[in-house]
Design a protein around this motif. Structure first.
Motif, PDB file in Angstrom:
ATOM      1  N   THR A   1       0.835  -1.203   0.000  1.00 19.50           N
ATOM      2  CA  THR A   1       0.000   0.000   0.000  1.00 19.50           C
ATOM      3  C   THR A   1       0.862   1.242   0.000  1.00 19.50           C
ATOM      4  O   THR A   1       1.882   1.313   0.707  1.00 19.50           O
ATOM      5  N   GLN A   2       0.452   2.210  -0.800  1.00 23.33           N
ATOM      6  CA  GLN A   2       1.191   3.462  -0.922  1.00 23.33           C
ATOM      7  C   GLN A   2       0.241   4.633  -0.666  1.00 23.33           C
ATOM      8  O   GLN A   2      -0.936   4.586  -1.001  1.00 23.33           O
ATOM      9  N   SER A   3       0.814   5.673  -0.069  1.00 24.90           N
ATOM     10  CA  SER A   3       0.026   6.894   0.147  1.00 24.90           C
ATOM     11  C   SER A   3       0.917   8.116   0.003  1.00 24.90           C
ATOM     12  O   SER A   3       2.126   8.054   0.269  1.00 24.90           O
TER      13      SER A   3
ATOM     14  N   THR B   1      -2.265   8.755  -2.983  1.00 24.34           N
ATOM     15  CA  THR B   1      -2.445   8.254  -4.339  1.00 24.34           C
ATOM     16  C   THR B   1      -1.978   9.289  -5.356  1.00 24.34           C
ATOM     17  O   THR B   1      -1.324   8.950  -6.351  1.00 24.34           O
ATOM     18  N   HIS B   2      -2.359  10.523  -5.098  1.00 26.23           N
ATOM     19  CA  HIS B   2      -1.975  11.631  -5.963  1.00 26.23           C
ATOM     20  C   HIS B   2      -1.467  12.780  -5.105  1.00 26.23           C
ATOM     21  O   HIS B   2      -1.878  12.945  -3.953  1.00 26.23           O
TER      22      HIS B   2
ATOM     23  N   CYS C   1       5.065   3.986   2.096  1.00 23.74           N
ATOM     24  CA  CYS C   1       4.844   2.641   1.578  1.00 23.74           C
ATOM     25  C   CYS C   1       4.800   1.640   2.720  1.00 23.74           C
ATOM     26  O   CYS C   1       5.658   1.655   3.612  1.00 23.74           O
TER      27      CYS C   1
ATOM     28  N   ALA D   1       0.276   0.355  -6.116  1.00 25.32           N
ATOM     29  CA  ALA D   1      -0.360   1.071  -7.222  1.00 25.32           C
ATOM     30  C   ALA D   1       0.342   2.390  -7.541  1.00 25.32           C
ATOM     31  O   ALA D   1       0.097   2.988  -8.580  1.00 25.32           O
TER      32      ALA D   1
ATOM     33  N   THR E   1       2.259   6.313  -6.299  1.00 28.20           N
ATOM     34  CA  THR E   1       1.852   7.687  -5.985  1.00 28.20           C
ATOM     35  C   THR E   1       2.188   8.543  -7.201  1.00 28.20           C
ATOM     36  O   THR E   1       3.343   8.568  -7.633  1.00 28.20           O
ATOM     37  N   ARG E   2       1.167   9.209  -7.729  1.00 28.93           N
ATOM     38  CA  ARG E   2       1.428  10.077  -8.888  1.00 28.93           C
ATOM     39  C   ARG E   2       1.721  11.481  -8.380  1.00 28.93           C
ATOM     40  O   ARG E   2       0.859  12.126  -7.772  1.00 28.93           O
TER      41      ARG E   2
ATOM     42  N   GLU F   1      -3.013   1.358 -12.552  1.00 27.49           N
ATOM     43  CA  GLU F   1      -2.576   0.398 -11.544  1.00 27.49           C
ATOM     44  C   GLU F   1      -1.056   0.280 -11.518  1.00 27.49           C
ATOM     45  O   GLU F   1      -0.355   0.779 -12.395  1.00 27.49           O
TER      46      GLU F   1
END
Lengths: 115, 113
Positions: A5-7, A9-10, A23, A108, A110-111, B42
């Motif tokens: 899990t990552q934070s 997301t954006h 992460c 998934a 982080t953008r 994804e």
């Protein structure tokens, strides 16, 4: 079981600012790696940590740093952001065993957008 | 240093067509080879792997054979589906740095119904 899990997301930042990405690895995994994926390209290796120690570093400037905590989660820090730092930042975890069995499982991402 | 070269994309196929995505590599020692797939929005998912020469990795109808003599690891599928539309990455870990993946530039596959 939860995957990697990552934070967040954006994230949107401006030039010169600092950013921290987080992460959490798969339960039981002791190794975390960070990759940068610029749009239209393959991921580029930034760091790997195993048992809280840096075990590998890619060709990135010193503005990039990371650390791993006792619970094996990790942070990636980027200082003095540049427009070129805009990318998808991927975290991967693995058991840390050497060789072909050391499969890396990716989050998934982080953008990050730098304006 | 290690490097991976993938065929230029994008690739557009009709459903049930045969797929080949070429991948060649340069590495010291005996690398492990991987194909990862990335669906829109994804992260990367491991599709298949091979750890020594002549090994064949397979998953979900996809196959790739580790060819040391030609330093290649081409991805194939006999009959693609619309759901296979994604970006495919060839990657390796060399024997000297087993925990670091080196990726190719990716190949965008679009399958039309």
């Amino acid at each position: 079981d939860a995957g990697v899990t990552q934070s967040p997301t954006h994230l949107i930042k401006t030039r010169g600012q600092h950013v921290t990405l987080r992460c959490s690895p798969i339960s039981g995994h002791k190794s975390v790696s960070w990759y940068q994926q610029v749009l239209g390209q393959g991921p580029q290796f930034i760091f790997q940590y195993y048992e809280k120690e840096e075990r590998g570093r890619g060709n990135f400037p010193d503005r990039f740093s990371a650390r791993q905590f006792p619970n094996y989660s990790s942070e990636l820090n980027v200082n003095a952001l540049l427009l070129g730092d805009s990318a998808l930042y991927l975290c991967a975890s693995s058991s840390g065993l050497a060789g072909g069995q050391n499969i890396q499982y990716f989050g998934a991402g982080t953008r990050l957008s730098v304006l | 240093g290690d490097s991976v070269t993938q065929m230029e994309g994008p690739v557009t196929l009709s459903e049930e067509a045969f797929l080949t995505i070429n991948c060649t590599y340069t590495a010291t020692g005996y690398p492990s080879l991987f194909w990862y797939v990335q669906y829109p929005g994804e992260g990367l998912q491991l599709l298949l792997k091979a750890t020594k020469a002549d090994d064949k990795g397979s998953n979900k109808g996809f196959e790739a054979t580790y060819r040391k003599e030609t330093t290649s690891f081409h991805l194939e599928k006999g009959s693609v589906q619309v759901s296979d539309s994604a970006v495919y990455f060839c990657a390796l870990t060399s024997s000297g740095s087993a925990r670091q993946l080196t990726f190719g530039s990716g190949t965008q596959l679009t399958v039309l119904p």
